[in-house]
Design a protein around this motif. Structure first.
Motif, PDB file in Angstrom:
ATOM      1  N   LYS A 102      59.582  41.259 -77.786  1.00 18.63           N
ATOM      2  CA  LYS A 102      57.861  41.016 -77.200  1.00 18.63           C
ATOM      3  C   LYS A 102      57.839  40.867 -75.743  1.00 18.63           C
ATOM      4  O   LYS A 102      58.824  40.788 -75.410  1.00 18.63           O
ATOM      5  N   GLY A 103      56.446  40.844 -75.136  1.00 16.71           N
ATOM      6  CA  GLY A 103      56.033  40.878 -74.355  1.00 16.71           C
ATOM      7  C   GLY A 103      55.709  39.534 -74.163  1.00 16.71           C
ATOM      8  O   GLY A 103      55.562  38.568 -74.528  1.00 16.71           O
ATOM      9  N   PRO A 104      55.410  39.567 -72.541  1.00 16.56           N
ATOM     10  CA  PRO A 104      54.606  37.921 -72.150  1.00 16.56           C
ATOM     11  C   PRO A 104      53.854  37.426 -72.454  1.00 16.56           C
ATOM     12  O   PRO A 104      52.485  37.809 -73.271  1.00 16.56           O
ATOM     13  N   LEU A 105      53.954  35.483 -72.790  1.00 18.51           N
ATOM     14  CA  LEU A 105      52.556  35.207 -73.458  1.00 18.51           C
ATOM     15  C   LEU A 105      51.993  34.005 -72.820  1.00 18.51           C
ATOM     16  O   LEU A 105      52.398  33.241 -72.124  1.00 18.51           O
ATOM     17  N   THR A 106      50.370  33.330 -72.146  1.00 20.15           N
ATOM     18  CA  THR A 106      49.985  32.731 -71.488  1.00 20.15           C
ATOM     19  C   THR A 106      50.681  31.731 -72.044  1.00 20.15           C
ATOM     20  O   THR A 106      50.655  31.325 -73.460  1.00 20.15           O
ATOM     21  N   THR A 107      50.491  30.507 -71.012  1.00 22.98           N
ATOM     22  CA  THR A 107      50.744  28.995 -71.192  1.00 22.98           C
ATOM     23  C   THR A 107      50.542  28.502 -70.509  1.00 22.98           C
ATOM     24  O   THR A 107      50.297  28.283 -69.377  1.00 22.98           O
ATOM     25  N   PRO A 108      48.957  27.724 -70.745  1.00 27.07           N
ATOM     26  CA  PRO A 108      47.955  26.187 -70.126  1.00 27.07           C
ATOM     27  C   PRO A 108      48.945  25.826 -69.476  1.00 27.07           C
ATOM     28  O   PRO A 108      50.051  25.305 -70.042  1.00 27.07           O
ATOM     29  N   VAL A 109      49.001  25.853 -67.974  1.00 24.04           N
ATOM     30  CA  VAL A 109      50.364  23.977 -67.164  1.00 24.04           C
ATOM     31  C   VAL A 109      49.546  23.064 -67.971  1.00 24.04           C
ATOM     32  O   VAL A 109      51.236  22.752 -68.133  1.00 24.04           O
ATOM     33  N   ALA A 110      49.106  22.729 -68.020  1.00 24.71           N
ATOM     34  CA  ALA A 110      48.771  21.166 -68.835  1.00 24.71           C
ATOM     35  C   ALA A 110      47.628  21.254 -70.019  1.00 24.71           C
ATOM     36  O   ALA A 110      46.239  22.290 -69.671  1.00 24.71           O
ATOM     37  N   GLY A 111      47.090  20.573 -71.075  1.00 25.67           N
ATOM     38  CA  GLY A 111      47.206  20.400 -71.869  1.00 25.67           C
ATOM     39  C   GLY A 111      46.807  21.992 -72.770  1.00 25.67           C
ATOM     40  O   GLY A 111      47.794  22.614 -72.567  1.00 25.67           O
ATOM     41  N   GLY A 112      45.572  21.611 -73.403  1.00 28.55           N
ATOM     42  CA  GLY A 112      45.402  23.243 -74.288  1.00 28.55           C
ATOM     43  C   GLY A 112      45.894  23.281 -74.929  1.00 28.55           C
ATOM     44  O   GLY A 112      47.381  22.909 -75.874  1.00 28.55           O
ATOM     45  N   ILE A 113      46.675  24.498 -75.947  1.00 29.79           N
ATOM     46  CA  ILE A 113      48.038  25.415 -76.107  1.00 29.79           C
ATOM     47  C   ILE A 113      48.853  24.496 -76.576  1.00 29.79           C
ATOM     48  O   ILE A 113      49.370  24.830 -74.616  1.00 29.79           O
ATOM     49  N   ARG A 114      49.873  24.494 -77.000  1.00 28.63           N
ATOM     50  CA  ARG A 114      51.436  24.064 -76.297  1.00 28.63           C
ATOM     51  C   ARG A 114      51.754  25.803 -76.481  1.00 28.63           C
ATOM     52  O   ARG A 114      51.655  27.142 -76.875  1.00 28.63           O
ATOM     53  N   SER A 115      53.227  25.644 -75.530  1.00 23.92           N
ATOM     54  CA  SER A 115      53.901  27.030 -74.958  1.00 23.92           C
ATOM     55  C   SER A 115      53.865  27.511 -76.130  1.00 23.92           C
ATOM     56  O   SER A 115      54.714  26.948 -77.258  1.00 23.92           O
ATOM     57  N   LEU A 116      53.397  29.067 -76.447  1.00 26.04           N
ATOM     58  CA  LEU A 116      54.032  29.544 -77.565  1.00 26.04           C
ATOM     59  C   LEU A 116      55.343  30.376 -77.317  1.00 26.04           C
ATOM     60  O   LEU A 116      56.008  30.611 -78.790  1.00 26.04           O
ATOM     61  N   ASN A 117      55.635  30.913 -76.592  1.00 28.12           N
ATOM     62  CA  ASN A 117      57.511  31.167 -76.645  1.00 28.12           C
ATOM     63  C   ASN A 117      57.962  29.582 -77.124  1.00 28.12           C
ATOM     64  O   ASN A 117      58.673  30.140 -77.840  1.00 28.12           O
ATOM     65  N   VAL A 118      57.674  28.879 -76.304  1.00 21.61           N
ATOM     66  CA  VAL A 118      58.676  27.278 -76.998  1.00 21.61           C
ATOM     67  C   VAL A 118      58.144  27.324 -78.728  1.00 21.61           C
ATOM     68  O   VAL A 118      59.311  27.439 -79.825  1.00 21.61           O
ATOM     69  N   GLN A 119      56.651  27.399 -78.529  1.00 19.41           N
ATOM     70  CA  GLN A 119      56.007  27.194 -80.602  1.00 19.41           C
ATOM     71  C   GLN A 119      57.724  28.091 -81.324  1.00 19.41           C
ATOM     72  O   GLN A 119      58.359  28.399 -82.230  1.00 19.41           O
ATOM     73  N   LEU A 120      57.795  29.868 -80.572  1.00 21.27           N
ATOM     74  CA  LEU A 120      58.353  31.046 -81.684  1.00 21.27           C
ATOM     75  C   LEU A 120      59.612  30.277 -81.074  1.00 21.27           C
ATOM     76  O   LEU A 120      60.254  30.674 -83.213  1.00 21.27           O
ATOM     77  N   ARG A 121      60.307  30.144 -80.969  1.00 21.33           N
ATOM     78  CA  ARG A 121      61.771  30.098 -80.445  1.00 21.33           C
ATOM     79  C   ARG A 121      61.638  28.812 -81.435  1.00 21.33           C
ATOM     80  O   ARG A 121      62.930  28.985 -82.180  1.00 21.33           O
ATOM     81  N   ARG A 122      61.286  27.679 -81.477  1.00 25.93           N
ATOM     82  CA  ARG A 122      61.864  26.756 -82.517  1.00 25.93           C
ATOM     83  C   ARG A 122      61.739  26.945 -84.090  1.00 25.93           C
ATOM     84  O   ARG A 122      62.114  26.925 -84.762  1.00 25.93           O
ATOM     85  N   GLU A 123      60.427  26.817 -83.682  1.00 25.18           N
ATOM     86  CA  GLU A 123      59.966  27.973 -85.886  1.00 25.18           C
ATOM     87  C   GLU A 123      60.627  28.906 -86.199  1.00 25.18           C
ATOM     88  O   GLU A 123      61.214  28.943 -87.075  1.00 25.18           O
ATOM     89  N   LEU A 124      61.369  29.803 -85.114  1.00 30.28           N
ATOM     90  CA  LEU A 124      62.215  30.517 -85.631  1.00 30.28           C
ATOM     91  C   LEU A 124      63.871  30.459 -85.599  1.00 30.28           C
ATOM     92  O   LEU A 124      64.674  30.779 -85.867  1.00 30.28           O
ATOM     93  N   ASP A 125      63.859  29.241 -85.169  1.00 29.16           N
ATOM     94  CA  ASP A 125      64.937  28.974 -84.610  1.00 29.16           C
ATOM     95  C   ASP A 125      66.189  29.464 -84.205  1.00 29.16           C
ATOM     96  O   ASP A 125      67.422  29.475 -84.338  1.00 29.16           O
ATOM     97  N   LEU A 126      66.103  30.367 -83.253  1.00 29.37           N
ATOM     98  CA  LEU A 126      66.264  31.268 -82.165  1.00 29.37           C
ATOM     99  C   LEU A 126      66.936  30.033 -80.421  1.00 29.37           C
ATOM    100  O   LEU A 126      65.780  29.497 -80.476  1.00 29.37           O
ATOM    101  N   TYR A 127      68.331  29.164 -81.510  1.00 23.20           N
ATOM    102  CA  TYR A 127      68.349  28.215 -80.856  1.00 23.20           C
ATOM    103  C   TYR A 127      69.068  28.664 -78.900  1.00 23.20           C
ATOM    104  O   TYR A 127      69.707  28.114 -78.529  1.00 23.20           O
ATOM    105  N   ALA A 128      69.079  29.940 -79.005  1.00 18.87           N
ATOM    106  CA  ALA A 128      70.545  30.526 -77.680  1.00 18.87           C
ATOM    107  C   ALA A 128      69.480  31.783 -77.206  1.00 18.87           C
ATOM    108  O   ALA A 128      68.593  32.220 -77.612  1.00 18.87           O
ATOM    109  N   ASN A 129      69.338  30.758 -76.237  1.00 21.06           N
ATOM    110  CA  ASN A 129      67.883  32.292 -75.184  1.00 21.06           C
ATOM    111  C   ASN A 129      69.723  32.701 -74.617  1.00 21.06           C
ATOM    112  O   ASN A 129      69.614  31.935 -73.402  1.00 21.06           O
ATOM    113  N   VAL A 130      69.750  34.518 -74.325  1.00 25.31           N
ATOM    114  CA  VAL A 130      70.447  34.868 -72.847  1.00 25.31           C
ATOM    115  C   VAL A 130      70.196  35.580 -72.313  1.00 25.31           C
ATOM    116  O   VAL A 130      68.853  36.358 -73.040  1.00 25.31           O
ATOM    117  N   ARG A 131      70.643  35.577 -70.922  1.00 23.03           N
ATOM    118  CA  ARG A 131      70.033  36.556 -70.039  1.00 23.03           C
ATOM    119  C   ARG A 131      71.029  36.672 -69.214  1.00 23.03           C
ATOM    120  O   ARG A 131      71.652  36.330 -68.587  1.00 23.03           O
TER     121      ARG A 131
END
Ligand code: NAI
Length: 401
Positions: free
Chosen positions: A89-118
């Motif tokens: 995936k490419g990067p996704l916009t996240t508003p700093v306050a209010g609005g939608i919850r971070s899509l990246n966080v949602q994706l990682r939690r929904e798919l239970d991708l528990y390890a972020n490897v860098r």
């Protein structure tokens, strides 16, 4: 007809024509994705001559998904990512306050991708503030589901905060003033254990000699401190044949992996003064966020830093660059596609197409070593003339052959 990748007890089963979903992303996402797709397809052709190809399948998320479907993260996207196991995936916009919850966080939690490897590794041509940047070669395993990513936070003036302040006073005797917002920092044995296990498995598979658990346990004993204790327990219980704790061997591990821990603030000093001491780093969510950007700055910055979100037990992996949507440079041919290219290279290694991964790595390294760099790097390399995203991609393609 292309085929899906499947996952069984023996591991990933990868056909020669796998379907791999991609999300272009927002901001510079489409620019770096276009470059990446071109380079990956060219490398596959050069190495496999049509014997192996990827069938890229677009799925939507972010602004484009919202514009086209009215949903920021459509159900079909989650279904496809779940079904196909491996995606990018490419990067996704996240508003700093209010609005939608971070899509990246949602994706990682929904798919239970528990390890972020860098992974962070220096190679010639990359600018660095260090005198010996060649000593930097580490892989960070950052817990991806808990700590600040749990998202448990309430505003100071909310009813929830009022009730919580009352409860905390009654049960724990904690006095919080009426203007206090509250966030929860959950750290569980389950999440800590599986994260450290994934880091240890990586260290064993890749024959690394050192693993460091990073925490702030001197201040937060039952969350950060517990992360360290549970992590150490996993090493003792499950990796005794391969690894030993610093305290159990007086710092002399023999031919086993040396596992030690560092308090987060000391770790930031260590990665500047003695980066060679750290090869695999396992840490909680917020520490990992800070540490990975700091380490990235030592090897050229976020424009060259790739990442992956993994769940080994389910065989799932979602690859993505560390950087965001870079709104300040969108559409100006300024984006550095290296981070996305290296993310794709990690993906190829995951599916076992190592020759193609090596080929891409060599081509990008040769391009940068020859001084062909985008503006983010050129600004910090003496005498370098910046080139645009397209010229950079063409130069990499020349090296691909
Ligand atoms: P950012 O990473 O987008 O940009 C920070 C700075 O780095 C900017 O000056 C940008 O121009 C530069 N930069 C980033 N990537 C670059 C590249 N490939 N080539 C050249 N220069 C590059 O971080 P920022 O500004 O904090 O966030 C912008 C948006 O991106 C926010 O909405 C944020 O939530 C989102 N974001 C998304 C991520 C993801 O999808 N994984 C990760 C980080 C941020």
């Amino acid at each position: 007809m292309p085929h899906p990748i499947t996952f069984a007890q023996a591991g990933l089963q990868v056909p020669d024509d796998p379907i791999i979903p991609f999300i272009q992303g927002d901001g510079i996402g489409p620019e770096v994705w276009a470059a990446t797709r071109q380079v990956v397809d060219a490398a596959l052709w050069t190495i496999y001559r049509g014997r192996r190809t990827i069938h890229w399948s677009e799925v939507l998320a972010g602004q484009r998904a919202y514009d086209e479907t009215g949903s920021w993260l459509p159900d079909e996207t989650l279904t496809s990512l779940t079904a196909h196991l491996i995606a990018i995936k490419g990067p996704l916009t996240t508003p700093v306050a209010g609005g939608i919850r971070s899509l990246n966080v949602q994706l990682r939690r929904e798919l239970d991708l528990y390890a972020n490897v860098r992974p962070v590794r220096w190679f010639p041509g990359l600018p660095s503030p260090l005198r010996q940047p060649e000593l930097v070669s580490a892989v960070i395993f950052r817990e991806n589901t808990e700590d600040v990513y749990a998202g448990y936070e309430v505003a100071a003036d909310s009813e929830e905060a009022r009730l919580l302040r009352g409860l905390l006073k009654a049960t724990c005797g904690w006095e919080l003033t009426d203007d206090t917002g509250i966030g929860l920092k959950p750290i569980s044995r389950t999440a800590s254990t599986r994260l450290v296990r994934a880091a240890m498995r990586y260290a064993v598979d890749r024959k690394r000699q050192r693993v460091t658990l990073v925490h702030k346990g001197n201040i937060m004993k039952y969350t950060e401190g517990a992360f360290r204790d549970w992590g150490y327990q996993v090493v003792r219980d499950e990796f005794a044949d391969h690894a030993v704790l610093f305290d159990d061997c007086d710092g002399d591990p023999g031919d086993r992996i040396l596992v030690q821990d560092r308090i987060a603030d000391a770790m930031f000093q260590d990665i500047l003064l003695s980066p060679e001491r750290h090869q695999v780093i396992a840490t909680t969510n917020l520490n990992g966020d800070y540490l990975s950007d700091a380490l990235a700055a030592q090897i050229g910055g976020i424009g060259v830093s790739p990442g992956a979100n993994l769940n080994d037990e389910l065989g799932r992996a979602l690859y993505e660059a560390v950087h965001g949507t870079a709104p300040d440079i969108v559409g100006r041919d300024l984006a550095n596609p290296t981070a996305m290219l290296f993310s794709a290279e990690m993906l190829l290694r995951r599916i076992g197409w190592t020759d193609a991964a090596d080929h891409i790595e060599t081509a990008v390294e040769a391009t940068i070593a020859a001084g062909a760099v985008t503006a983010d790097l050129a600004a910090r390399v003496d005498g370098a003339r910046p080139i645009g995203t397209r010229e950079f991609t063409d130069t990499v393609l020349t090296h691909i052959g």
